[in-house]
Design a protein around this motif. Structure first.
Motif, short mmCIF file in Angstrom:
data_model
loop_
_atom_site.label_atom_id
_atom_site.label_comp_id
_atom_site.label_asym_id
_atom_site.label_seq_id
_atom_site.Cartn_x
_atom_site.Cartn_y
_atom_site.Cartn_z
N ARG A 16 0.83 -1.21 0.00
CA ARG A 16 0.00 0.00 0.00
C ARG A 16 0.86 1.25 0.00
NH1 ARG A 16 -2.24 -0.06 4.89
NH2 ARG A 16 -2.00 -2.26 5.38
N GLY A 17 2.19 1.08 -0.03
CA GLY A 17 3.08 2.23 0.01
C GLY A 17 3.25 2.76 1.42
N ASP A 18 2.91 1.93 2.41
CA ASP A 18 3.02 2.35 3.81
C ASP A 18 4.22 1.65 4.43
OD1 ASP A 18 2.76 2.93 6.44
OD2 ASP A 18 0.90 1.81 6.74
N LEU A 19 5.24 2.42 4.78
CA LEU A 19 6.45 1.81 5.33
C LEU A 19 6.55 2.00 6.84
CD1 LEU A 19 8.93 2.94 2.52
CD2 LEU A 19 8.26 0.60 3.00
N GLY A 20 5.43 2.35 7.48
CA GLY A 20 5.47 2.56 8.93
C GLY A 20 5.68 4.02 9.26
N THR A 21 5.84 4.31 10.55
CA THR A 21 6.03 5.70 10.97
C THR A 21 7.33 5.84 11.74
OG1 THR A 21 4.72 5.21 12.91
CG2 THR A 21 3.58 6.32 11.11
N SER A 22 7.91 7.03 11.67
CA SER A 22 9.14 7.32 12.39
C SER A 22 8.88 7.24 13.89
CB SER A 22 9.63 8.72 12.01
OG SER A 22 10.50 9.20 13.01
N LEU A 23 9.85 6.66 14.62
CA LEU A 23 9.67 6.52 16.07
C LEU A 23 9.79 7.87 16.76
CD1 LEU A 23 11.68 3.34 17.04
CD2 LEU A 23 9.24 3.59 16.66
N PHE A 24 10.49 8.81 16.12
CA PHE A 24 10.77 10.07 16.80
C PHE A 24 9.78 11.18 16.48
CE2 PHE A 24 14.48 7.74 17.60
CZ PHE A 24 14.93 8.21 18.82
N THR A 25 9.46 11.30 15.15
CA THR A 25 8.56 12.38 14.79
C THR A 25 7.13 11.89 14.61
OG1 THR A 25 9.12 12.04 12.48
CG2 THR A 25 10.37 13.72 13.65
N GLY A 26 6.96 10.56 14.49
CA GLY A 26 5.63 10.01 14.29
C GLY A 26 5.09 10.23 12.88
N ARG A 27 5.94 10.78 12.00
CA ARG A 27 5.49 11.01 10.63
C ARG A 27 5.66 9.74 9.80
NH1 ARG A 27 8.73 15.34 8.18
NH2 ARG A 27 7.03 15.48 6.70
N PRO A 28 4.82 9.55 8.75
CA PRO A 28 4.96 8.36 7.91
C PRO A 28 6.33 8.32 7.23
CG PRO A 28 2.92 9.53 7.40
CD PRO A 28 3.68 10.39 8.35
N SER A 63 7.18 6.94 4.48
CA SER A 63 7.14 7.22 3.04
C SER A 63 7.14 8.72 2.76
CB SER A 63 5.92 6.55 2.41
OG SER A 63 4.79 6.76 3.20
N THR A 64 6.45 9.49 3.61
CA THR A 64 6.44 10.96 3.42
C THR A 64 7.85 11.53 3.61
OG1 THR A 64 4.32 10.87 4.53
CG2 THR A 64 5.21 13.05 4.05
N VAL A 65 8.51 11.07 4.68
CA VAL A 65 9.86 11.57 4.96
C VAL A 65 10.79 11.25 3.79
CG1 VAL A 65 11.79 11.46 6.57
CG2 VAL A 65 9.47 11.26 7.42
N GLN A 102 19.96 7.68 15.68
CA GLN A 102 18.88 7.91 16.65
C GLN A 102 18.17 6.62 17.05
OE1 GLN A 102 16.43 10.65 14.49
NE2 GLN A 102 17.26 12.40 15.61
N GLY A 103 18.45 5.52 16.33
CA GLY A 103 17.75 4.28 16.59
C GLY A 103 16.34 4.28 16.02
N ASP A 104 16.13 5.07 14.95
CA ASP A 104 14.80 5.16 14.34
C ASP A 104 14.70 4.07 13.26
OD1 ASP A 104 12.35 5.97 13.54
OD2 ASP A 104 12.89 8.08 13.27
N TYR A 105 14.47 2.80 13.70
CA TYR A 105 14.61 1.69 12.77
C TYR A 105 13.62 1.69 11.60
CZ TYR A 105 10.57 -1.00 14.16
OH TYR A 105 9.30 -1.42 14.33
N PRO A 106 12.35 2.19 11.76
CA PRO A 106 11.46 2.12 10.58
C PRO A 106 12.01 2.89 9.38
CG PRO A 106 10.20 2.63 12.55
CD PRO A 106 11.64 2.74 12.92
N ILE A 107 12.67 4.02 9.63
CA ILE A 107 13.22 4.80 8.51
C ILE A 107 14.38 4.05 7.86
CG2 ILE A 107 14.45 6.91 7.91
CD1 ILE A 107 12.73 8.45 9.69
#
Lengths: 319, 265
Positions: A86-98, A100-102, A280-285
């Motif tokens: 669906r083009g959804d790669l999760g959200t950033s742990l730090f900013t909570g932004r998607p 894919s947007t980042v 930062q340990g932001d693994y989803p990104i």
């Protein structure tokens, strides 16, 4: 009765189809392996938030639930795959932004650098390759060959910094150079291209040496065609398919190069994003970026094969 | 003799790095982690290579870096060679489904550039020098599986292996008595060539700050720290940068010579 041209086009179609399925399977395996490796090694990906004191145990528990991390690993994997399509790669742990947007935000900067770098890589690679094949026995040819060797061996981190130091010194002499475009795009792309040029030069040189032995070169020589023209027109074209495949691979590997170049030149982009997300340990990104790299590599690899097929008609007959 | 000059220079440089790193405490009595003088002193009689932004002796840090950088990338290379080599040996000697699965997995992982794969592993384990070593080691393994598998396959095609099979030798016996001993020299040249990649990989990751601690005297870390002073103290980046580049070039040359010698047989 199937005509010859029909048969070859059917053959071409099945080859392209098989290549496509193979590519999809490769990308899927790479994506799955990275997913499981990351989860199995990292254990709890948001434990780092707790240890850094960035969240209270309650918040971590909530976050874990909202990210679906309390589900069994296999369910998480299925969710990840479903999200991926669906083009959804999760959200950033730090900013909570998607994620894919980042990524989409940072993509243009890196694409610009990578394309300019690829242009320089082709320019340097073809020039060095042709010179080293043409003037093989002369000092000029040997110089081109060793320059190509240096290009592959020297780390971008060092050539980048060297370029930056020289540029600062030049700036004192020629203040005109202080255009933002030069420092922000021209210089990084030049050094990134130089790093990828070595491999291209070697393939061009090896290809030319091989095709120069071909019977059509002898025929061209018999027709009285000059050495330089024979090399550039008759020999270079059949030597190009491997260069095209390599360039496609380099295009994917260029992304790894942009990580360093963006750091050296303090440019924004995906490479910078990857480094900061790891620190930062932001693994989803980090995971999203690597997954995209794998998909991009597979696509460019596939396109390269199909393109090679179009340039060199002889490849079509083999399959 | 003239022909071998680059090779001699390369081996000479590697021996110097090795010697200096072993004798580091004797060459410099200063602590690489503590300030010794004013910050950002330019190279002079004392300190010979100047001081960094915290007043630490750059020469001492370069000398101790001769332990950390080549040492950690050597460990990374060893991990790659052992893991990749064993996987290649298993694929080649067991064949069948083992071979297919190992080839498929390593080819799929090759879709991710080795450096990115290593960065992903650092992301999973957290930024530390030890994780950089592990990450570069495992990140390079997929490519090495392919190389070692091809190599073991070539040895298996030899007549003495066929003869051994005819005499009733099983796969394990062939792997231990034929494949491994005969792969020794080739494995050495592949490992040397890979050492150059591992060196580039570890110093690049530490340059990116993935070793975590910015105070360790490691060449990549020092190169990164030098970035902040390119105008007022460019030598801070130049010394470690030159050390990294010379070492990579030297390993490359050595690897090229070893593989040429292999082909010569």
């Amino acid at each position: 009765m199937v005509s010859h041209s029909d048969r070859s086009s059917i053959g071409a179609l099945t080859t392209v189809g098989r290549r496509f399925i193979e590519g999809v399977l490769t990308a899927w395996t790479a994506v799955s392996l990275t997913f499981f490796a990351l989860r199995l090694i990292a254990g709890d990906p948001i434990a780092s938030l707790l240890s850094q004191g960035l969240a209270s145990p309650d918040q971590v528990e909530n976050l874990r639930r909202s990210l679906g991390l309390d589900a069994p690993l296999f369910v998480q994997y299925l969710n990840f795959l479903a999200g991926f399509f669906r083009g959804d790669l999760g959200t950033s742990l730090f900013t909570g932004r998607p994620v894919s947007t980042v990524i989409v935000e940072q993509l243009p900067a890196t694409a610009q650098l990578a394309f300019a770098g690829l242009g320089f890589a082709l320019l340097f690679g073809l020039t060095l390759g042709v010179i080293s094949a043409w003037k093989e026995e002369t000092p000029l040819g040997q110089f081109a060959a060793s320059l190509a060797g240096l290009a592959t061996a020297l780390p971008v981190a060092f050539t980048g910094i060297l370029g930056l130091i020289l540029y600062r010194q030049l700036l004192v002499v020629i203040p005109l150079l202080s255009v933002v475009k030069i420092r922000r795009l021209f210089l990084p792309a030049l050094l990134l291209g130089f790093a990828s040029a070595g491999a291209i030069a070697r393939v061009v040189q090896a290809g030319l040496k091989e095709t120069m032995k071909g019977p059509y070169i002898l025929a061209a020589r018999a027709r009285g065609i000059e050495h330089g023209f024979r090399l550039l027109w008759h020999a270079l074209r059949p030597a190009l398919p491997p260069v095209v495949s390599l360039t496609a691979l380099e295009a994917a590997f260029l992304f790894a190069g942009t990580v360093v170049t963006e750091t050296v030149f303090s440019r924004p982009g995906l490479g910078r994003l990857l480094v900061t997300s790891i620190l930062q340990g932001d693994y989803p990104i980090a995971q999203g970026l690597v997954v995209l790299a794998a998909v991009f590599y597979t696509i460019s690899h596939m396109l390269a094969d199909i393109l090679a097929f179009t340039i060199d008609p002889r490849l079509r007959r083999v399959t | 003799m003239r022909h071998h000059l680059p090779l001699l220079l390369s081996v000479g440089w590697l021996l110097i790095v090795l010697g200096v790193s072993i004798a580091a405490p004797m060459i410099s009595q200063v602590n690489p982690l503590h300030p010794v003088a004013e910050p950002l002193l330019s190279p002079s009689q004392h300190p010979p290579l100047g001081t960094d932004a915290l007043g630490r002796d750059v020469w001492t840090r370069i000398v101790y870096g001769g332990r950390l950088s080549p040492g950690s990338s050597f460990a990374a290379m060893a991990i790659t060679v052992v893991v990749g080599g064993i996987a290649g040996l298993i694929a080649s000697s067991l064949g069948g489904w083992f071979d297919r699965v190992i080839v498929w997995l390593s080819n799929s992982l090759l879709a991710i550039p080795g450096l990115l794969l290593a960065m992903l592993l650092v992301a999973a384990m957290g930024p530390r020098l030890l994780t950089v070593i592990l990450a570069v080691g495992f990140g390079g393994a997929p490519g090495f599986v392919r190389l070692s598998r091809t190599m073991f396959h070539q040895i298996r095609e030899q007549n003495y292996v066929t003869a051994s099979v005819a005499l009733g030798a099983n796969r394990t016996w062939i792997a231990i008595h034929h494949l491994l001993p005969n792969a020794k020299n080739q494995l050495l040249s592949l490992a040397t060539t890979h050492y150059a990649w591992a060196f580039m990989g570890t110093t690049t990751l530490t340059f990116l700050g993935l070793a975590g601690d910015p105070s360790i005297p490691e060449w990549g870390v020092m190169l990164n720290a030098g970035r902040a002073h390119l105008i007022d103290a460019p030598w801070l980046a130049l010394w470690p940068g030159c050390a990294i580049s010379l070492t990579i070039l030297a390993i490359h040359r050595l690897g090229a010579w070893l593989s040429q010698r292999e082909e010569g047989y």
